[in-house]
Write an enzyme that holds these catalytic residues in place. Sequence first.
Site, PDB file in Angstrom:
ATOM      1  N   ASP A  89       0.723  -1.150  -0.112  1.00 26.53           N
ATOM      2  CA  ASP A  89       0.045  -0.058   0.157  1.00 26.53           C
ATOM      3  C   ASP A  89       0.805   1.217  -0.222  1.00 26.53           C
ATOM      4  O   ASP A  89       0.449   2.385   0.275  1.00 26.53           O
ATOM      5  CB  ASP A  89      -0.871   0.106   1.076  1.00 26.53           C
ATOM      6  CG  ASP A  89      -0.289  -0.244   2.600  1.00 26.53           C
ATOM      7  OD1 ASP A  89       1.017   0.067   2.487  1.00 26.53           O
ATOM      8  OD2 ASP A  89      -0.643  -0.501   3.471  1.00 26.53           O
ATOM      9  N   GLU A 111      -1.047  -8.931  -1.390  1.00 27.52           N
ATOM     10  CA  GLU A 111      -1.508  -8.330  -0.107  1.00 27.52           C
ATOM     11  C   GLU A 111      -2.873  -7.322  -0.652  1.00 27.52           C
ATOM     12  O   GLU A 111      -2.846  -6.119   0.031  1.00 27.52           O
ATOM     13  CB  GLU A 111      -0.553  -7.561   0.921  1.00 27.52           C
ATOM     14  CG  GLU A 111      -0.952  -7.261   2.197  1.00 27.52           C
ATOM     15  CD  GLU A 111      -0.018  -6.774   3.036  1.00 27.52           C
ATOM     16  OE1 GLU A 111       0.287  -5.432   3.012  1.00 27.52           O
ATOM     17  OE2 GLU A 111       0.882  -7.439   3.622  1.00 27.52           O
ATOM     18  N   GLU A 125      -1.851   5.055   3.142  1.00 31.06           N
ATOM     19  CA  GLU A 125      -1.949   3.516   2.773  1.00 31.06           C
ATOM     20  C   GLU A 125      -3.459   3.047   2.392  1.00 31.06           C
ATOM     21  O   GLU A 125      -3.453   2.470   1.489  1.00 31.06           O
ATOM     22  CB  GLU A 125      -1.108   2.934   3.631  1.00 31.06           C
ATOM     23  CG  GLU A 125       0.076   2.864   3.886  1.00 31.06           C
ATOM     24  CD  GLU A 125       0.675   4.081   4.642  1.00 31.06           C
ATOM     25  OE1 GLU A 125      -0.105   4.689   5.309  1.00 31.06           O
ATOM     26  OE2 GLU A 125       1.853   4.326   4.658  1.00 31.06           O
ATOM     27  N   HIS A 202       6.561   4.410  12.775  1.00 30.71           N
ATOM     28  CA  HIS A 202       6.724   5.510  11.737  1.00 30.71           C
ATOM     29  C   HIS A 202       5.512   5.828  11.070  1.00 30.71           C
ATOM     30  O   HIS A 202       5.537   6.680  10.207  1.00 30.71           O
ATOM     31  CB  HIS A 202       7.676   4.704  10.715  1.00 30.71           C
ATOM     32  CG  HIS A 202       7.004   3.584   9.809  1.00 30.71           C
ATOM     33  ND1 HIS A 202       6.914   2.274  10.475  1.00 30.71           N
ATOM     34  CD2 HIS A 202       6.212   3.701   8.784  1.00 30.71           C
ATOM     35  CE1 HIS A 202       6.108   1.905   9.446  1.00 30.71           C
ATOM     36  NE2 HIS A 202       5.550   2.448   8.517  1.00 30.71           N
ATOM     37  N   ARG A 204       2.526   7.906   9.423  1.00 31.37           N
ATOM     38  CA  ARG A 204       2.336   9.095   9.330  1.00 31.37           C
ATOM     39  C   ARG A 204       1.167   9.789  10.143  1.00 31.37           C
ATOM     40  O   ARG A 204       1.390  10.785  10.506  1.00 31.37           O
ATOM     41  CB  ARG A 204       2.181   9.699   7.753  1.00 31.37           C
ATOM     42  CG  ARG A 204       3.324   9.745   6.799  1.00 31.37           C
ATOM     43  CD  ARG A 204       3.108   9.676   5.445  1.00 31.37           C
ATOM     44  NE  ARG A 204       4.388   9.496   4.778  1.00 31.37           N
ATOM     45  CZ  ARG A 204       4.878  10.402   4.005  1.00 31.37           C
ATOM     46  NH1 ARG A 204       4.617  11.748   4.031  1.00 31.37           N
ATOM     47  NH2 ARG A 204       6.072  10.179   3.454  1.00 31.37           N
ATOM     48  N   HIS A 235      13.169   4.294  12.527  1.00 31.67           N
ATOM     49  CA  HIS A 235      12.934   4.501  11.317  1.00 31.67           C
ATOM     50  C   HIS A 235      13.644   5.808  10.820  1.00 31.67           C
ATOM     51  O   HIS A 235      13.846   6.676  11.680  1.00 31.67           O
ATOM     52  CB  HIS A 235      11.309   4.838  10.860  1.00 31.67           C
ATOM     53  CG  HIS A 235      10.891   4.767   9.636  1.00 31.67           C
ATOM     54  ND1 HIS A 235      11.450   5.868   8.803  1.00 31.67           N
ATOM     55  CD2 HIS A 235      10.427   4.003   8.655  1.00 31.67           C
ATOM     56  CE1 HIS A 235      10.847   5.722   7.262  1.00 31.67           C
ATOM     57  NE2 HIS A 235      10.312   4.244   7.329  1.00 31.67           N
TER      58      HIS A 235
HETATM   59  C1  UD1 Z   1       6.817   4.381   3.543  1.00 32.16           C
HETATM   60  C2  UD1 Z   1       5.428   4.191   3.160  1.00 32.16           C
HETATM   61  C3  UD1 Z   1       4.683   3.298   4.022  1.00 32.16           C
HETATM   62  C4  UD1 Z   1       5.360   2.236   4.485  1.00 32.16           C
HETATM   63  C5  UD1 Z   1       6.852   2.585   5.223  1.00 32.16           C
HETATM   64  C6  UD1 Z   1       7.771   1.633   5.443  1.00 32.16           C
HETATM   65  C7  UD1 Z   1       4.492   5.783   1.537  1.00 32.16           C
HETATM   66  C8  UD1 Z   1       3.769   7.110   1.555  1.00 32.16           C
HETATM   67  N1  UD1 Z   1       4.755   5.428   2.768  1.00 32.16           N
HETATM   68  O1  UD1 Z   1       6.833   5.317   4.785  1.00 32.16           O
HETATM   69  O2  UD1 Z   1       3.316   2.862   3.640  1.00 32.16           O
HETATM   70  O3  UD1 Z   1       4.838   1.460   5.575  1.00 32.16           O
HETATM   71  O4  UD1 Z   1       7.400   3.348   4.201  1.00 32.16           O
HETATM   72  O5  UD1 Z   1       8.788   1.833   6.208  1.00 32.16           O
HETATM   73  O6  UD1 Z   1       4.463   5.120   0.747  1.00 32.16           O
HETATM   74  N2  UD1 Z   1      14.117   7.952   4.720  1.00 32.16           N
HETATM   75  C9  UD1 Z   1      15.565   7.878   4.594  1.00 32.16           C
HETATM   76  N3  UD1 Z   1      16.246   6.632   4.295  1.00 32.16           N
HETATM   77  C10 UD1 Z   1      15.256   5.456   3.799  1.00 32.16           C
HETATM   78  C11 UD1 Z   1      14.036   5.664   4.239  1.00 32.16           C
HETATM   79  C12 UD1 Z   1      13.552   6.891   4.625  1.00 32.16           C
HETATM   80  O7  UD1 Z   1      16.496   8.897   4.933  1.00 32.16           O
HETATM   81  O8  UD1 Z   1      16.071   4.477   3.795  1.00 32.16           O
HETATM   82  C13 UD1 Z   1      13.366   9.163   5.159  1.00 32.16           C
HETATM   83  C14 UD1 Z   1      13.398  10.052   3.763  1.00 32.16           C
HETATM   84  O9  UD1 Z   1      14.003  11.433   4.359  1.00 32.16           O
HETATM   85  C15 UD1 Z   1      12.039  10.328   3.741  1.00 32.16           C
HETATM   86  C16 UD1 Z   1      11.214   9.775   4.920  1.00 32.16           C
HETATM   87  O10 UD1 Z   1      12.169   9.043   5.633  1.00 32.16           O
HETATM   88  O11 UD1 Z   1      11.757  11.635   3.247  1.00 32.16           O
HETATM   89  C17 UD1 Z   1       9.913   9.505   4.638  1.00 32.16           C
HETATM   90  O12 UD1 Z   1       9.978   8.417   3.792  1.00 32.16           O
HETATM   91  P1  UD1 Z   1       8.653   7.888   2.983  1.00 32.16           P
HETATM   92  O13 UD1 Z   1       9.070   6.827   1.849  1.00 32.16           O
HETATM   93  O14 UD1 Z   1       8.135   9.342   2.104  1.00 32.16           O
HETATM   94  O15 UD1 Z   1       7.767   7.484   3.877  1.00 32.16           O
HETATM   95  P2  UD1 Z   1       7.676   6.583   5.124  1.00 32.16           P
HETATM   96  O16 UD1 Z   1       7.297   7.160   6.167  1.00 32.16           O
HETATM   97  O17 UD1 Z   1       9.049   5.686   5.110  1.00 32.16           O
END
Ligand code: UD1
Length: 373
Positions: A89, A111, A125, A202, A204, A235
Amino acid sequence: MGTRPEVIKLGPVYGELSRRPEFMPLVVATAQHRQMLDQMLPLFGMTPDLDLNIMQEGQTLGQVTCRALAGLEQAYAELKPDLVLVQGDTTTVLTGALAAFYARIPVGHVEAGLRTNNKFSPFPEESNRRLTGVLADLHFAATPLARDNLLAEGTASESIFVTGNTVIDALQMIAAHPPKLAGTPLEALLRGDRRVILVTAHRRENLGEPLRQVCRALRKIAEDFADVQVIYAIHPNPQVRAVAHEVLDGAERVALIDPPDYQYFVALMSRAYLAITDSGGVQEEAPALDLPVLVTRDTSERPEGIASGAAELVGTDPERIYHAAARLLTEAEAYRAMQQAPCPYGDGQASRRIAQALEYHFGLRPEQPEEYV
Ligand code: UD1
């Protein structure tokens, strides 16, 4: 795939398809997560055939969506797949399905059918998976309940396959080869017989004050129970890290660690006494490891674990989290009941059923795939 959970849950499917000569699985990474994707891919023997590398610090949902959609459109034009598989999702899933729809490529959704019926929880999601469901041709529902959700929305029953969740396949694969903890930072944390409370957070909709409240509850639990060790795998999202450090830095018996590689995380789950989490994957994995879970959310698209007694929904009110944890730390009967509740999410055969359904779809197999019941 774009994020950590997609790699974990598609890894076993990739393995299963690779073993069948009639398929050639190709991996496109949006790399919505950079570090966490790179950390996970090798574990499942995957190297991206194309890597879109879209992650940017502080990315907004609209920016992730635009970059992923544009990149995937090009990727499909280049690779010309006969079918696109997406899992879960995330924004990568929604854009993966939408770009395939634009290119008139069939979509399989792994899923499928999870619902809270609240479009803001989890955000974004819940809407991502609903929209993906509209675009998908094949729906791989993990449980009978997920199938019923799809049927209630008018999805054609012959396009739905109940498979179990592939996360249980991944868990069984990884748990069969536990890593050596000697010499790692985890060794010191796990030394002795403290009861480990494993934490992830983690979502949102929990960023900001709700997450601060969860952290306050963790602090108090660690203060009041001298035989507890809280291990919080944070996270990389900067908004998550800031709050966790603000409330928990310096707290006794609370360790804040970077997200461990999956085999170490599985080892932590296997050793833990209790999990406190807002993660979907952990809610599914924990009951398979007899690990009770407190879910720090107001809704869950995974009610099966709550119904079976393996998980309890506690929201983000610190009092409520504290009391639920304290009860499990002090009442042996309540703890045992949660620990012994059955795992309703799968039996480790989901990837095989998905591969069978794909063979059936392409006319390579006359009989319907087996179902998970
Ligand atoms: C994302 C998914 C969520 C999933 C989660 C699992 C979306 C909107 N959200 O959420 O459904 O449950 O992943 O973890 O698709 N970042 C890093 N390094 C990484 C990963 C993330 O620095 O390896 C930071 C980045 O600054 C980024 C922020 O985390 O801007 C948020 O990442 P993002 O992929 O936008 O959403 P998640 O909250 O991680």
